[in-house]
Design a protein around this motif. Structure first.
Motif, mmCIF file in Angstrom:
data_model
loop_
_atom_site.group_PDB
_atom_site.id
_atom_site.type_symbol
_atom_site.label_atom_id
_atom_site.label_comp_id
_atom_site.label_asym_id
_atom_site.label_seq_id
_atom_site.Cartn_x
_atom_site.Cartn_y
_atom_site.Cartn_z
ATOM 1 N N GLY A 101 0.805 -1.262 0.054
ATOM 2 C CA GLY A 101 0.056 0.009 -0.029
ATOM 3 C C GLY A 101 0.957 1.159 -0.165
ATOM 4 N N ASN A 102 0.223 2.429 -0.076
ATOM 5 C CA ASN A 102 0.819 3.819 0.074
ATOM 6 C C ASN A 102 1.209 4.145 1.342
ATOM 7 O OD1 ASN A 102 1.910 4.569 -2.413
ATOM 8 N ND2 ASN A 102 -0.341 5.467 -2.812
ATOM 9 N N ALA A 103 1.864 3.302 2.369
ATOM 10 C CA ALA A 103 2.129 3.706 3.758
ATOM 11 C C ALA A 103 3.332 4.768 3.772
ATOM 12 C CB ALA A 103 2.868 2.386 4.337
ATOM 13 N N GLY A 126 6.827 0.012 -2.379
ATOM 14 C CA GLY A 126 5.759 1.134 -3.025
ATOM 15 C C GLY A 126 5.343 0.465 -4.599
ATOM 16 N N ILE A 127 4.079 0.617 -4.698
ATOM 17 C CA ILE A 127 3.715 0.133 -6.244
ATOM 18 C C ILE A 127 2.926 1.159 -6.868
ATOM 19 C CG2 ILE A 127 2.262 -1.495 -7.308
ATOM 20 C CD1 ILE A 127 2.506 -3.452 -4.927
ATOM 21 N N SER A 128 3.328 1.453 -8.252
ATOM 22 C CA SER A 128 2.827 2.430 -8.723
ATOM 23 C C SER A 128 2.207 1.957 -10.055
ATOM 24 C CB SER A 128 3.747 3.569 -9.031
ATOM 25 O OG SER A 128 3.294 4.614 -10.026
ATOM 26 N N GLY A 129 1.414 2.278 -10.455
ATOM 27 C CA GLY A 129 0.900 2.253 -11.837
ATOM 28 C C GLY A 129 -0.871 2.339 -12.010
ATOM 29 N N GLY A 130 -1.176 2.383 -10.646
ATOM 30 C CA GLY A 130 -2.802 2.233 -10.840
ATOM 31 C C GLY A 130 -3.434 1.159 -10.821
ATOM 32 N N GLU A 131 -4.616 1.174 -11.352
ATOM 33 C CA GLU A 131 -5.210 -0.429 -11.431
ATOM 34 C C GLU A 131 -4.859 -1.231 -12.697
ATOM 35 O OE1 GLU A 131 -9.444 0.454 -11.731
ATOM 36 O OE2 GLU A 131 -9.582 1.347 -9.826
ATOM 37 N N VAL A 184 7.794 10.148 -2.805
ATOM 38 C CA VAL A 184 8.545 11.087 -3.584
ATOM 39 C C VAL A 184 7.997 10.888 -4.951
ATOM 40 C CG1 VAL A 184 10.726 12.279 -4.597
ATOM 41 C CG2 VAL A 184 10.632 11.501 -2.033
ATOM 42 N N HIS A 185 8.005 9.681 -5.472
ATOM 43 C CA HIS A 185 7.498 9.477 -6.711
ATOM 44 C C HIS A 185 6.001 10.266 -6.833
ATOM 45 C CE1 HIS A 185 4.244 7.513 -9.355
ATOM 46 N NE2 HIS A 185 5.042 7.208 -10.180
ATOM 47 N N ASN A 186 5.140 10.138 -5.868
ATOM 48 C CA ASN A 186 3.878 10.678 -5.728
ATOM 49 C C ASN A 186 4.085 12.287 -5.803
ATOM 50 O OD1 ASN A 186 2.946 8.022 -5.676
ATOM 51 N ND2 ASN A 186 1.113 8.779 -4.619
ATOM 52 N N GLY A 187 5.086 12.628 -4.989
ATOM 53 C CA GLY A 187 5.176 14.344 -4.993
ATOM 54 C C GLY A 187 5.483 14.741 -6.260
ATOM 55 N N ILE A 188 6.307 14.006 -7.096
ATOM 56 C CA ILE A 188 6.787 14.494 -8.443
ATOM 57 C C ILE A 188 5.461 14.413 -9.385
ATOM 58 C CG2 ILE A 188 8.111 13.901 -10.570
ATOM 59 C CD1 ILE A 188 10.295 12.868 -8.516
ATOM 60 N N GLU A 189 4.464 13.491 -9.161
ATOM 61 C CA GLU A 189 3.413 13.141 -9.914
ATOM 62 C C GLU A 189 2.625 14.256 -9.538
ATOM 63 O OE1 GLU A 189 1.288 9.388 -9.127
ATOM 64 O OE2 GLU A 189 -0.422 10.266 -8.541
ATOM 65 N N TYR A 190 2.375 14.821 -8.297
ATOM 66 C CA TYR A 190 1.603 16.117 -8.204
ATOM 67 C C TYR A 190 2.361 17.338 -8.829
ATOM 68 C CZ TYR A 190 -1.234 14.305 -3.842
ATOM 69 O OH TYR A 190 -1.904 13.609 -3.088
ATOM 70 N N ALA A 257 -9.557 19.996 -6.574
ATOM 71 C CA ALA A 257 -8.666 18.691 -6.642
ATOM 72 C C ALA A 257 -8.449 17.761 -5.345
ATOM 73 C CB ALA A 257 -7.092 18.978 -7.254
ATOM 74 N N GLY A 258 -8.666 16.592 -5.420
ATOM 75 C CA GLY A 258 -8.673 15.894 -4.146
ATOM 76 C C GLY A 258 -7.075 15.433 -3.972
ATOM 77 N N ALA A 259 -6.700 15.019 -2.725
ATOM 78 C CA ALA A 259 -5.380 14.260 -2.650
ATOM 79 C C ALA A 259 -5.501 13.450 -1.381
ATOM 80 C CB ALA A 259 -4.578 15.705 -2.157
ATOM 81 N N LYS A 260 -4.838 12.015 -1.643
ATOM 82 C CA LYS A 260 -4.846 11.437 -0.625
ATOM 83 C C LYS A 260 -3.902 11.385 0.594
ATOM 84 C CE LYS A 260 -6.249 7.540 -2.825
ATOM 85 N NZ LYS A 260 -6.662 8.017 -4.255
ATOM 86 N N CYS A 364 4.805 3.061 -14.083
ATOM 87 C CA CYS A 364 4.384 4.122 -12.963
ATOM 88 C C CYS A 364 3.673 5.253 -13.586
ATOM 89 C CB CYS A 364 5.456 4.435 -11.988
ATOM 90 S SG CYS A 364 6.782 5.506 -12.753
ATOM 91 N N ILE A 365 3.074 5.928 -12.734
ATOM 92 C CA ILE A 365 2.378 7.367 -13.196
ATOM 93 C C ILE A 365 3.355 8.288 -13.993
ATOM 94 C CG2 ILE A 365 0.870 8.935 -12.592
ATOM 95 C CD1 ILE A 365 -0.592 6.222 -12.470
ATOM 96 N N ILE A 366 4.406 8.580 -13.494
ATOM 97 C CA ILE A 366 5.393 9.631 -13.820
ATOM 98 C C ILE A 366 6.249 8.752 -14.958
ATOM 99 C CG2 ILE A 366 5.096 10.941 -11.892
ATOM 100 C CD1 ILE A 366 8.101 9.889 -11.198
HETATM 101 C C1 6PG Z 1 0.335 5.435 -8.440
HETATM 102 C C2 6PG Z 1 -0.517 6.805 -7.776
HETATM 103 C C3 6PG Z 1 -1.447 6.253 -6.795
HETATM 104 C C4 6PG Z 1 -2.572 6.885 -6.610
HETATM 105 C C5 6PG Z 1 -2.179 8.223 -5.763
HETATM 106 C C6 6PG Z 1 -3.122 9.072 -6.044
HETATM 107 O O1 6PG Z 1 1.748 5.584 -8.414
HETATM 108 O O2 6PG Z 1 -0.087 4.549 -8.703
HETATM 109 O O3 6PG Z 1 0.410 7.567 -7.254
HETATM 110 O O4 6PG Z 1 -0.404 5.854 -5.750
HETATM 111 O O5 6PG Z 1 -3.281 7.129 -7.750
HETATM 112 O O6 6PG Z 1 -1.962 7.820 -4.286
HETATM 113 O O7 6PG Z 1 -2.950 10.119 -5.118
HETATM 114 P P1 6PG Z 1 -4.081 11.359 -4.739
HETATM 115 O O8 6PG Z 1 -5.297 10.710 -4.377
HETATM 116 O O9 6PG Z 1 -3.061 11.955 -3.630
HETATM 117 O O10 6PG Z 1 -3.949 12.159 -5.980
#
Ligand code: 6PG
Length: 479
Positions: A101-103, A126-131, A184-190, A257-260, A364-366
């Motif tokens: 998970g995103n711990a 860390g696992i990135s790439g969405g569903e 940090v991947h997610n920070g860059i994603e933002y 915009a949402g954010a988790k 991954c997303i980025i």
């Molecule tokens: C990923 C994404 C994934 C998720 C984000 C969304 O790498 O696959 O980053 O982890 O989509 O947590 O984040 P927010 O809801 O904060 O935009």
């Protein structure tokens, strides 16, 4: 026991990861979910997959070959702790619990320490790439012990995305290193997403192009140095038409915009580490600003410039925006990699920054073409202190900087918010500055708090007797 890997938590990410695992040669996948119905549904929906469904943690453990390896895919936080506690009851020393998970990485450090006492290995990954990534190949950032990597490595390599022939997974470092890098991947994603959004907004307001026309611009950009997943999906989103109203979907989506939380974690951590990740911070704050409708409602009448943005040469303006986006993107990645370097130093992880760039090339997303350039920069100079000073990026920034300045200036003059563009440019100019006004800040600190200062022309620490005769004395260093 017949399963070599197990998955706990069968919501979309968990189910997709389980299906991905089952689809790879050599894997048999034990699955468990708190409500057994989900487990049964997954088995029924995918007769092709070799699943071993379990209805209790005991059954789950019994179905796994040793060392037992289980990936937890539940909501970060309490739910993760609950599953870990349950697995500890049924697992044995040498077994491996993976949290996918995103711990928060400090939680992972705490959990790793606690679980290690039982002799069981704990790996935060860390696992990135969405569903879609979970199903077909994510980018995976595992931390944890070297021992667990021996078993886990081949399994994760079997399911990861592949970029230029290499699986997008590497053993990032010990304990929380993997979740730190994912954060940090997610920070860059933002940052990347905010920059793209600013580019879209400027083009729309400056040229009057429709979202569908701007989609074409992004599709075109995706054929060049900006090629990336986020640019690609931006074109798709902009082209989408709302079935109910016939309007562009982007015009009927509420602009809040949402954010988790992972972006905020990246910034909070950077603040503690003293790393200026200003582009990432601006992107995170931009989401916060957007999602305060009550403040925006009362602020609508604040005075602004009389004229909006009016562009004469549309093509030249779009090219300027493209270059501003590229330059700001270089800043965002550079700041992110700086944070990883600082985190590694603080937490004593040995992280290969070039390897991180490589595992982000796919899945991954980025993911972006551009990550090859980052990998190359670290290949040449592994200890590179600021990523954007690598020759390739210096050249790119040199090419982009005039356009970048024009775009930021035009946005400011027209009253269009471009927080990530402009803060990235300020960061860049801050790095370039031969002298910063920080000397004045040191003077002020010394004035009101005798905080002392250093001099440019001699060693030592000094204080001016501000409330006395204003002569300078040597002082104890108080920072
Ligand atoms: C990923 C994404 C994934 C998720 C984000 C969304 O790498 O696959 O980053 O982890 O989509 O947590 O984040 P927010 O809801 O904060 O935009």
């Amino acid at each position: 026991p017949t399963a070599n890997i197990g998955v706990v938590g069968l919501a979309v990410m968990g189910s997709n990861l389980a299906r991905n695992l089952a689809s790879r040669e050599g894997n048999t996948v034990a699955i468990y979910n708190r409500s057994h119905e989900k487990t049964e549904q997954l088995v029924a929906a995918h007769p092709e997959a070799e699943f071993v469904p379990a209805s209790s943690y005991e059954e789950f453990a019994a179905s796994l070959t040793t060392p037992r390896t289980a990936i937890i895919m539940v909501k970060a936080g309490r739910a993760t702790d609950a599953v870990i506690d349950a697995l500890i009851e049924v697992f044995e020393p040498g077994d491996i619990i993976v949290d996918g998970g995103n711990a928060l990485f400090t939680d992972t450090i705490r959990r790793e320490k606690a679980v290690r006492e039982t002799g069981i290995n704990f790996v935060g990954a860390g696992i990135s790439g969405g569903e879609e990534g979970a199903l077909n190949g994510p980018s995976i950032m595992p931390g944890g012990s070297d021992e667990s990597w021996v078993t886990l490595g081949p399994i994760l390599r079997s399911i990861a995305a592949v970029a230029e022939g290499e699986p997008c997974v590497t053993h990032v470092g010990h304990d929380g290193a993997g979740h730190f890098v994912k954060m940090v991947h997610n920070g860059i994603e933002y940052a990347d997403m905010q920059l793209i959004a600013e580019a879209y907004d400027l083009i729309r307001r400056g040229t009057g192009k429709t979202p569908a026309e701007i989609a074409d611009v992004f599709a075109e950009w995706n054929r060049g140095e900006l090629e990336s997943y986020l640019i690609e999906i931006t074109a798709e989103v902009l082209r989408q038409v709302d079935a109910a109203t016939g309007k562009p979907l982007v015009d009927v989506i509420l602009d809040q915009a949402g954010a988790k939380g992972t972006g905020a974690w990246t910034v909070q951590t950077a603040l503690s580490l003293g790393v200026p990740v200003s582009g990432i911070a601006e992107a995170t704050f931009a989401r916060s600003l957007s999602s305060h409708p009550e403040q925006r409602a009362v602020s609508g009448d604040l005075p602004g410039p009389a004229e909006g943005l009016s562009v004469d040469d549309v093509d030249a303006f779009i090219e300027d925006v493209r270059l501003a986006l590229y330059a700001s993107k270089i800043v965002a990645y550079s700041q992110g990699f700086d944070e990883i370097r600082a985190g590694a130093a603080e937490y004593d992880w040995s992280i290969d920054l070039g390897a991180i760039a490589k595992i982000w090339r796919g899945g991954c997303i980025i993911r972006a073409q551009f990550l090859n350039r980052i990998a190359e920069a670290y290949d040449v100079e592994p200890g590179l202190p600021v990523l954007l000073t690598a020759p390739y990026f210096v050249e790119a920034l040199g090419r982009a900087q005039a356009a970048w300045r024009r775009v930021v200036a035009e946005a400011a003059a027209a009253g269009i918010p471009a927080p990530a563009f402009s803060s990235s440019l300020s960061y860049y100019d801050g790095l370039r500055a031969e002298r910063l006004p920080a000397s004045l800040i040191q003077g002020q600190r010394d004035f009101f708090g005798a905080h002392t200062y250093k001099r440019i022309d001699k060693e030592g620490t000094f204080h001016t007797l501000w409330s006395g005769d204003r002569t300078e004395i040597e002082a104890e260093d108080t920072h």
